[in-house]
Write an enzyme that holds these catalytic residues in place. Structure first.
Site, mmCIF file in Angstrom:
data_model
loop_
_atom_site.group_PDB
_atom_site.id
_atom_site.type_symbol
_atom_site.label_atom_id
_atom_site.label_comp_id
_atom_site.label_asym_id
_atom_site.label_seq_id
_atom_site.Cartn_x
_atom_site.Cartn_y
_atom_site.Cartn_z
ATOM 1 N N LYS A 1 -45.722 25.357 -98.440
ATOM 2 C CA LYS A 1 -46.934 24.803 -97.830
ATOM 3 C C LYS A 1 -46.718 23.322 -97.510
ATOM 4 O O LYS A 1 -45.619 22.943 -97.121
ATOM 5 C CB LYS A 1 -48.140 25.051 -98.742
ATOM 6 C CG LYS A 1 -48.236 26.535 -99.151
ATOM 7 C CD LYS A 1 -49.511 26.917 -99.820
ATOM 8 C CE LYS A 1 -49.503 28.406 -100.138
ATOM 9 N NZ LYS A 1 -50.752 28.883 -100.718
ATOM 10 N N GLU B 1 -51.488 39.224 -99.098
ATOM 11 C CA GLU B 1 -51.948 38.100 -99.904
ATOM 12 C C GLU B 1 -53.467 38.084 -99.932
ATOM 13 O O GLU B 1 -54.105 37.582 -99.000
ATOM 14 C CB GLU B 1 -51.447 36.772 -99.318
ATOM 15 C CG GLU B 1 -49.945 36.651 -99.237
ATOM 16 C CD GLU B 1 -49.488 35.194 -99.264
ATOM 17 O OE1 GLU B 1 -48.651 34.872 -100.101
ATOM 18 O OE2 GLU B 1 -49.979 34.392 -98.450
ATOM 19 N N GLU C 1 -54.177 30.564 -94.731
ATOM 20 C CA GLU C 1 -54.552 29.155 -94.530
ATOM 21 C C GLU C 1 -54.504 28.791 -93.047
ATOM 22 O O GLU C 1 -55.251 27.915 -92.600
ATOM 23 C CB GLU C 1 -53.646 28.259 -95.385
ATOM 24 C CG GLU C 1 -54.025 28.361 -96.865
ATOM 25 C CD GLU C 1 -52.874 28.181 -97.840
ATOM 26 O OE1 GLU C 1 -51.831 27.639 -97.452
ATOM 27 O OE2 GLU C 1 -53.039 28.596 -99.010
ATOM 28 N N GLY D 1 -53.579 30.587 -105.102
ATOM 29 C CA GLY D 1 -53.810 29.297 -105.760
ATOM 30 C C GLY D 1 -54.915 29.297 -106.795
ATOM 31 O O GLY D 1 -55.373 28.247 -107.224
ATOM 32 N N SER E 1 -50.820 33.857 -106.526
ATOM 33 C CA SER E 1 -50.707 33.537 -107.961
ATOM 34 C C SER E 1 -49.609 34.324 -108.681
ATOM 35 O O SER E 1 -49.778 34.705 -109.847
ATOM 36 C CB SER E 1 -52.060 33.732 -108.666
ATOM 37 O OG SER E 1 -53.008 32.821 -108.156
ATOM 38 N N HIS F 1 -50.531 33.302 -92.029
ATOM 39 C CA HIS F 1 -50.950 33.000 -93.405
ATOM 40 C C HIS F 1 -52.459 32.739 -93.415
ATOM 41 O O HIS F 1 -53.005 32.193 -92.459
ATOM 42 C CB HIS F 1 -50.193 31.767 -93.930
ATOM 43 C CG HIS F 1 -50.398 31.566 -95.400
ATOM 44 N ND1 HIS F 1 -51.529 30.988 -95.918
ATOM 45 C CD2 HIS F 1 -49.617 31.906 -96.462
ATOM 46 C CE1 HIS F 1 -51.434 30.971 -97.245
ATOM 47 N NE2 HIS F 1 -50.292 31.522 -97.605
ATOM 48 N N ASN G 1 -43.146 29.835 -100.302
ATOM 49 C CA ASN G 1 -43.881 29.111 -99.269
ATOM 50 C C ASN G 1 -44.276 27.758 -99.860
ATOM 51 O O ASN G 1 -45.175 27.699 -100.691
ATOM 52 C CB ASN G 1 -45.111 29.924 -98.856
ATOM 53 C CG ASN G 1 -46.011 29.174 -97.895
ATOM 54 O OD1 ASN G 1 -45.659 28.099 -97.408
ATOM 55 N ND2 ASN G 1 -47.179 29.738 -97.620
HETATM 56 P P1 13P Z 1 -49.800 30.761 -104.752
HETATM 57 O O1 13P Z 1 -48.566 31.445 -105.268
HETATM 58 O O2 13P Z 1 -49.787 29.272 -104.998
HETATM 59 O O3 13P Z 1 -51.051 31.432 -105.202
HETATM 60 O O4 13P Z 1 -49.762 30.879 -103.138
HETATM 61 C C1 13P Z 1 -49.521 32.133 -102.563
HETATM 62 C C2 13P Z 1 -49.303 31.946 -101.119
HETATM 63 O O5 13P Z 1 -50.214 31.628 -100.375
HETATM 64 C C3 13P Z 1 -47.953 32.144 -100.594
HETATM 65 O O6 13P Z 1 -47.940 32.193 -99.213
#
Ligand code: 13P
Length: 251
Positions: free
Chosen positions: A14, A168, A100, A174, A213, A98, A12
């Site tokens: 983002k 997740e 976010e 992150g 992560s 997601h 992803n």
């Molecule tokens: P990270 O791998 O940067 O922690 O992000 C995970 C994520 O949100 C994937 O959709």
């Protein structure tokens, strides 16, 4: 007889990437081929890059996905993109729900379910994300929270081909923090039970990805947990070397 599920390692991106990032795909495409079908790979770039990435990946084993879609097919929804548009641009999947999107765009479970249905209407696989916050984990509510999200975010009518669930934990995204292998095992087993109970035919074959992560250094342990059928990778999917350091555990 045990059900075999082909693992999936999806990146992803983002809100990262420019036209020049297409060059990063060469290493990912080469790496994906080197897995010889032992795992599938996907990159979900920002919407501006879906067509370019899909064009570059055409004829290879690398799949391209979107990061979100609107529930409707078209209309007066300035700034939004439909599942049909993603499909038209060359995507074969889309991430929905997601954290976010849930956090910054106030998406509810009902919204996520409508988006997953839109994905299916357009012929896309839906990657439906669920996961608890730190407070919810600390107060012992993680399973309840994820159970509620699953019940509300998954529409009826899934198949093993059109649905992937991504667990997740919000606090692991992150942050460099990850749950223990034991906590991941407990959650993925719980999600499996929910899937099997609700979808007797497909539940055992739907893939459940872990995200939050995931790095080359922890991928082997996390991907080795029962009912972890791959990863949804954020930051470490932006560079081919890091991404393949994760997907390479399936070689
Ligand atoms: P990270 O791998 O940067 O922690 O992000 C995970 C994520 O949100 C994937 O959709």
């Amino acid at each position: 007889m045990a059900t075999t599920r082909q693992p999936l390692v999806a990146g992803n991106w983002k809100m990262n990437g420019f036209a020049v990032s297409v060059s990063e795909l060469a290493g990912i495409i080469e790496g994906a081929a080197s897995l010889n079908g032992k795992a599938g790979m996907m990159v979900c770039p920002p919407a501006t890059l879906v067509a370019a990435f899909a064009g570059r990946a055409k004829g290879t084993v690398l799949a391209i996905g979107g990061q979100d879609c609107h529930a409707k097919e078209n209309g007066a929804f300035t700034g939004d993109i439909s599942a049909e548009m993603l499909r038209d641009a060359g995507a074969s999947a889309v991430i929905v729900g997601h954290s976010e999107r849930r956090q910054y765009h106030a998406e509810t479970d009902a919204d996520v379910s409508a988006k997953a249905q839109a994905a299916w209407r357009a012929g896309l696989m839906a990657i439906v994300c669920v996961g608890e916050t730190r407070d919810e984990r600390v107060s012992g509510k993680a399973l309840d929270v994820v159970g509620t999200q699953l019940a509300g975010s998954l529409p009826d009518g899934c198949t093993t081909a059109n649905l992937v669930v991504a667990y997740e934990p919000v606090w692991a995204i992150g942050t460099g923090l990850t749950p223990t292998a034991q906590d991941v095992a407990e959650m993925h087993n719980f999600i499996r039970q929910q899937l099997v109970a609700r979808f007797p035919a497909a539940g055992e074959g739907v893939r459940i990805l872990y995200g939050g992560s995931v790095k080359p250094a922890n991928a082997k342990e996390l991907m080795g947990v029962p009912n972890v059928d791959g990863a949804l990778v954020g930051g470490a999917s932006l560079k081919a070397a890091d991404f393949m350091g994760i997907a390479g555990v399936y070689r």
